[in-house]
Design an enzyme around this catalytic site. Structure first.
Site, mmCIF file in Angstrom:
data_model
loop_
_atom_site.group_PDB
_atom_site.id
_atom_site.type_symbol
_atom_site.label_atom_id
_atom_site.label_comp_id
_atom_site.label_asym_id
_atom_site.label_seq_id
_atom_site.Cartn_x
_atom_site.Cartn_y
_atom_site.Cartn_z
ATOM 1 N N HIS A 106 -4.187 9.499 6.659
ATOM 2 C CA HIS A 106 -4.084 8.189 7.330
ATOM 3 C C HIS A 106 -2.759 7.989 8.078
ATOM 4 O O HIS A 106 -2.672 7.111 8.935
ATOM 5 C CB HIS A 106 -4.227 7.049 6.317
ATOM 6 C CG HIS A 106 -5.575 6.957 5.678
ATOM 7 N ND1 HIS A 106 -6.741 6.883 6.419
ATOM 8 C CD2 HIS A 106 -5.959 6.947 4.377
ATOM 9 C CE1 HIS A 106 -7.779 6.816 5.583
ATOM 10 N NE2 HIS A 106 -7.328 6.861 4.345
ATOM 11 N N ASP A 160 0.821 -1.218 0.000
ATOM 12 C CA ASP A 160 0.000 0.000 0.000
ATOM 13 C C ASP A 160 0.851 1.262 0.000
ATOM 14 O O ASP A 160 0.511 2.261 -0.642
ATOM 15 C CB ASP A 160 -0.901 0.037 1.250
ATOM 16 C CG ASP A 160 -2.216 -0.675 1.005
ATOM 17 O OD1 ASP A 160 -2.405 -1.190 -0.112
ATOM 18 O OD2 ASP A 160 -3.042 -0.729 1.930
ATOM 19 N N TYR A 188 -9.208 8.451 -6.911
ATOM 20 C CA TYR A 188 -8.207 7.762 -7.731
ATOM 21 C C TYR A 188 -8.533 7.721 -9.214
ATOM 22 O O TYR A 188 -7.796 7.153 -9.991
ATOM 23 C CB TYR A 188 -7.982 6.352 -7.157
ATOM 24 C CG TYR A 188 -7.679 6.458 -5.681
ATOM 25 C CD1 TYR A 188 -6.527 7.112 -5.248
ATOM 26 C CD2 TYR A 188 -8.567 6.018 -4.721
ATOM 27 C CE1 TYR A 188 -6.264 7.292 -3.907
ATOM 28 C CE2 TYR A 188 -8.309 6.177 -3.365
ATOM 29 C CZ TYR A 188 -7.153 6.827 -2.963
ATOM 30 O OH TYR A 188 -6.900 7.016 -1.638
#
Length: 421
Positions: free
Chosen positions: A137, A95, A291
């Site tokens: 995040h 990720d 995205y």
């Protein structure tokens, strides 16, 4: 507040040339596309355009652990094999891959958000935009969800140097877990996150019952949504939450904002930006997820127009990336398949009641004791005389000093020069 808002806009073309790797959904290239749309609509003529400074490691360590920052500075695709244990420790991998110029990428997008907060603090602008930021995040000691450095936490920490309280609003499709976690125990930052929620949906946090702890109890607000929320329902719900409390009364003196995009939510996101702008408080606006790069570019351009009170024609003017918007060449996002709305009226009603109940507990929040304001800038000292004059500026740095053809800066772009005015 001025009758016409002064808007500072931060952009560095280098963020758009970063490549996360094949098949990775994060595409920083969307930032170049956004910037060229902004230029093609002549929005740059209504803003001050700045290239952000590259945040120093010590600035990043105001939130992140020093060892994590040092690791990001050290790691490169060529040295990955030397750090297999550290990769797992700091959650770098699939990720959050290691790619060329990773640390510089972090420095630029974090520098933009820090600079934006400083200009607001020094009343040099009313609204500051950094579409490259919003990587919400990242945690204190690890990367998460395509995010390495949490620029939002760093920006909020800057705002807290001058302001008693900050309201952080997040309309990314994913829960703003990194920001919430950073301020979970304090009443100086209220975090409000609207997001899709479910066991199998990243990051899996953000239940309506997560409300903060200790001094921060009731200062974390989560609005968990199911699949298929439509524009009208989202906008109605969004306006309900901030509307039912008095911003001045609970002394939320700043609004920091993270926005993301899904193809269905452009109109509601723009409406939310319009709504927040009406508070007439200093506003820090950043990007976030999203995205499908041409749709992200459309959304952020529309929102830039909203912040400038400028209605944009639907037909996209010619620009370097025009082919990406074929065949419609329109600012409105082409219709695609819409999932069924799983958010029943009773579900949204129950969420709203819970949120408003929590807000009721903080209607009379006490004032915050402010400390002496720390300095804005930390520039590491070095002795020029000890440096070899031939090595003072390496070629890479020298290249960066050449103005790029695909950027636009009006006049002197040294955004530090007026800080003491």
């Amino acid at each position: 507040m001025h009758s016409k808002d002064r808007i500072s806009y931060f952009y560095d073309g280098d963020v758009g040339s970063v490549y996360f790797g094949p098949n990775h959904p994060m595409k920083p290239h969307r930032l170049c596309m956004t910037h060229h749309l902004v230029l093609s609509y002549d929005l740059h003529k209504k803003m001050e355009i700045y290239r952000p400074h590259k945040a120093y490691p010590v600035e990043l360590a105001q939130f992140h652990s020093e060892d994590y920052v040092a690791f990001l500075q050290r790691i490169t695709p060529d040295t990955v094999h030397l750090y297999s244990n550290d990769l797992a420790r700091y959650n770098l991998g699939e990720d959050c891959p290691v790619f060329e110029n990773l640390f510089e990428f972090c420095q630029i997008y974090a520098g933009g958000t820090i600079d934006a907060a400083r200009r607001l603090n020094n009343q040099l602008c009313d609204i500051a935009i950094n579409w490259a930021g919003g990587l919400h995040h990242a945690k204190k000691c690890e990367a998460s969800g395509f995010c390495y450095i949490n620029d939002l936490v760093l920006g909020i920490l800057e705002l807290l140097k001058h302001h008693a309280r900050v309201l952080y609003i997040d309309i990314d499709v994913h829960h703003g877990d990194g920001v919430e976690e950073a301020f979970y125990f304090t009443d100086r930052v209220m975090t409000v996150s609207f997001h899709k929620f479910g066991d199998k949906f990243f990051p899996g946090t953000g239940d309506v019952k997560e409300i903060g702890e200790r001094e921060g109890k009731f200062y974390a607000i989560n609005v968990p949504l199911k699949d298929g929320i439509d524009d009208a329902s989202f906008t109605r719900l969004f306006k309900t939450v901030p509307l039912f409390y008095n911003v001045e009364q609970i002394r939320l003196l700043e609004i920091a904002w993270a926005a993301s995009i899904s193809p269905l939510m452009v109109h509601s996101h723009a409406d939310c930006v319009r709504f927040v702008k009406k508070f007439n408080l200093p506003l820090l606006v950043t990007g976030g997820g999203g995205y499908t790069k041409e749709n992200v570019a459309r959304c952020w351009t529309v929102e830039t127009g909203v912040l400038l009170d400028t209605e944009l024609p639907n037909e996209i003017p010619d620009n370097e990336y025009i082919k990406y918007f074929a065949p419609e060449y329109s600012l409105k996002i082409p219709h695609s398949h819409i999932n069924d709305n799983m958010n029943s009226k009773s579900y949204l009603g129950a969420i709203k009641v819970q949120v408003l109940e929590n807000l009721r507990y903080i209607q009379h929040a006490p004032s915050v004791q402010m400390q002496e304001v720390p300095p804005d800038f930390y520039i590491p000292d070095f002795d020029e005389d000890e440096q070899n004059p031939d090595e003072r500026v390496d070629q890479h740095t020298r290249d960066k000093q050449i103005q790029r053809d695909d950027e636009y800066y009006d006049g002197d772009n040294d955004n530090d020069q007026n800080m003491d005015d």
